[in-house]
Design a protein around this motif. Sequence first.
Motif, PDB file in Angstrom:
ATOM      1  N   VAL A 120       1.783  -6.465  -2.401  1.00  0.00           N
ATOM      2  CA  VAL A 120       0.893  -6.792  -3.511  1.00  0.00           C
ATOM      3  C   VAL A 120       1.011  -8.274  -3.896  1.00  0.00           C
ATOM      4  O   VAL A 120       0.022  -8.976  -4.015  1.00  0.00           O
ATOM      5  N   LYS A 121       2.233  -8.747  -4.092  1.00  0.00           N
ATOM      6  CA  LYS A 121       2.547 -10.148  -4.416  1.00  0.00           C
ATOM      7  C   LYS A 121       2.134 -10.555  -5.813  1.00  0.00           C
ATOM      8  O   LYS A 121       2.891 -11.171  -6.547  1.00  0.00           O
ATOM      9  N   SER A 122       0.870 -10.267  -6.193  1.00  0.00           N
ATOM     10  CA  SER A 122       0.370 -10.655  -7.514  1.00  0.00           C
ATOM     11  C   SER A 122      -0.545  -9.560  -8.035  1.00  0.00           C
ATOM     12  O   SER A 122      -1.310  -8.973  -7.264  1.00  0.00           O
ATOM     13  N   ALA A 123      -0.468  -9.308  -9.335  1.00  0.00           N
ATOM     14  CA  ALA A 123      -1.334  -8.295  -9.936  1.00  0.00           C
ATOM     15  C   ALA A 123      -2.801  -8.669  -9.754  1.00  0.00           C
ATOM     16  O   ALA A 123      -3.690  -7.819  -9.775  1.00  0.00           O
ATOM     17  N   ALA A 124      -3.063  -9.989  -9.560  1.00  0.00           N
ATOM     18  CA  ALA A 124      -4.436 -10.469  -9.381  1.00  0.00           C
ATOM     19  C   ALA A 124      -5.004 -10.058  -8.023  1.00  0.00           C
ATOM     20  O   ALA A 124      -6.195 -10.193  -7.769  1.00  0.00           O
ATOM     21  N   ASN A 125      -4.131  -9.561  -7.164  1.00  0.00           N
ATOM     22  CA  ASN A 125      -4.524  -9.148  -5.821  1.00  0.00           C
ATOM     23  C   ASN A 125      -5.002  -7.698  -5.855  1.00  0.00           C
ATOM     24  O   ASN A 125      -4.401  -6.807  -5.247  1.00  0.00           O
ATOM     25  N   CYS A 126      -6.120  -7.478  -6.540  1.00  0.00           N
ATOM     26  CA  CYS A 126      -6.622  -6.122  -6.798  1.00  0.00           C
ATOM     27  C   CYS A 126      -6.752  -5.298  -5.517  1.00  0.00           C
ATOM     28  O   CYS A 126      -6.486  -4.103  -5.505  1.00  0.00           O
ATOM     29  N   GLY A 127      -7.180  -5.953  -4.444  1.00  0.00           N
ATOM     30  CA  GLY A 127      -7.485  -5.251  -3.198  1.00  0.00           C
ATOM     31  C   GLY A 127      -6.277  -4.611  -2.524  1.00  0.00           C
ATOM     32  O   GLY A 127      -6.443  -3.780  -1.635  1.00  0.00           O
ATOM     33  N   ALA A 128      -5.071  -5.004  -2.941  1.00  0.00           N
ATOM     34  CA  ALA A 128      -3.878  -4.383  -2.351  1.00  0.00           C
ATOM     35  C   ALA A 128      -3.842  -2.895  -2.664  1.00  0.00           C
ATOM     36  O   ALA A 128      -3.316  -2.109  -1.883  1.00  0.00           O
ATOM     37  N   CYS A 129      -4.386  -2.500  -3.802  1.00  0.00           N
ATOM     38  CA  CYS A 129      -4.392  -1.090  -4.206  1.00  0.00           C
ATOM     39  C   CYS A 129      -5.809  -0.514  -4.264  1.00  0.00           C
ATOM     40  O   CYS A 129      -6.031   0.617  -3.876  1.00  0.00           O
ATOM     41  N   HIS A 130      -6.741  -1.310  -4.777  1.00  0.00           N
ATOM     42  CA  HIS A 130      -8.139  -0.868  -4.863  1.00  0.00           C
ATOM     43  C   HIS A 130      -8.818  -1.315  -3.568  1.00  0.00           C
ATOM     44  O   HIS A 130      -9.302  -2.443  -3.452  1.00  0.00           O
ATOM     45  N   ARG A 131      -8.827  -0.398  -2.600  1.00  0.00           N
ATOM     46  CA  ARG A 131      -9.205  -0.777  -1.234  1.00  0.00           C
ATOM     47  C   ARG A 131     -10.655  -1.217  -1.084  1.00  0.00           C
ATOM     48  O   ARG A 131     -11.029  -1.796  -0.083  1.00  0.00           O
ATOM     49  N   ARG A 132     -11.486  -0.893  -2.093  1.00  0.00           N
ATOM     50  CA  ARG A 132     -12.884  -1.317  -2.012  1.00  0.00           C
ATOM     51  C   ARG A 132     -13.214  -2.333  -3.109  1.00  0.00           C
ATOM     52  O   ARG A 132     -14.367  -2.485  -3.505  1.00  0.00           O
TER      53      ARG A 132
END
Length: 147
Positions: A120-132
């Motif tokens: 994930v690295k950063s919470a701003a990296n939404c795509g790490a969890c929200h795949r779309r």
Amino acid sequence: MRPVLLAALLALAALPAAADKPRLPPNPVYKAECGSCHVAYPPRLLPASSWQLLMQRLDRHFGTDASLDAGAREEIGRYLAANAGRREPPPGVEPRITETRWFAKEHREVPAALWKGTAVKSAANCGACHRRADDGDYSERTLRLPK
Ligand code: HEC
Ligand code: HEC
């Protein structure tokens, strides 16, 4: 309870959640210019005042230069203003969705270690969890936490 009735009740219960989903109305300029370094964040997740602050200082954008030509800046500014949300603005001149009270509440079940993990690295990296997230889809159906 009869299955048909139960299904109808469940559908009703699901309605407000569906209406609140931050669907990204398509804007190709916004997606191209603001979706190249990170996902094009859903405009509804920050209030207009926060987007305005952010657009006023794109040359000092979270430690990077995200400057745009006047035409693109105006179009994106208008688009963000028209689609902004009504939540309380986060603090600071570099407003973050991830620093809103809404974000903390919505994500309170995410284990602390996961935010900082290599996937994930950063919470701003939404795509790490929200795949779309790229398509503005943050529904539970497309949510998958990295291991
Ligand atoms: C040159 C790369 C780049 C471009 C282009 C760019 N950004 Fe960013 N943006 C960043 C970086 C780097 C961060 C910080 C990410 C982090 O903390 O992990 C960031 C963070 C953000 C955040 C805060 C995310 C959070 O933590 O909630 C918002 C909102 C944002 N950008 C909006 C925009 C908008 C709107 C545009 C288009 C006008 C844009 N960005 C264009 C690099 C860029
Ligand atoms: C570490 C994984 C992770 C990251 C990164 C992450 N989220 Fe989430 N997100 C979740 C989880 C888990 C939920 C809660 C799902 C639930 O309980 O329904 C959630 C819920 C949401 C919801 C509510 C969805 C709904 O249908 O109710 C939205 C909107 C959302 N996140 C947006 C974002 C945005 C925007 C970012 C990036 C700025 C982001 N998330 C980053 C894991 C993450």
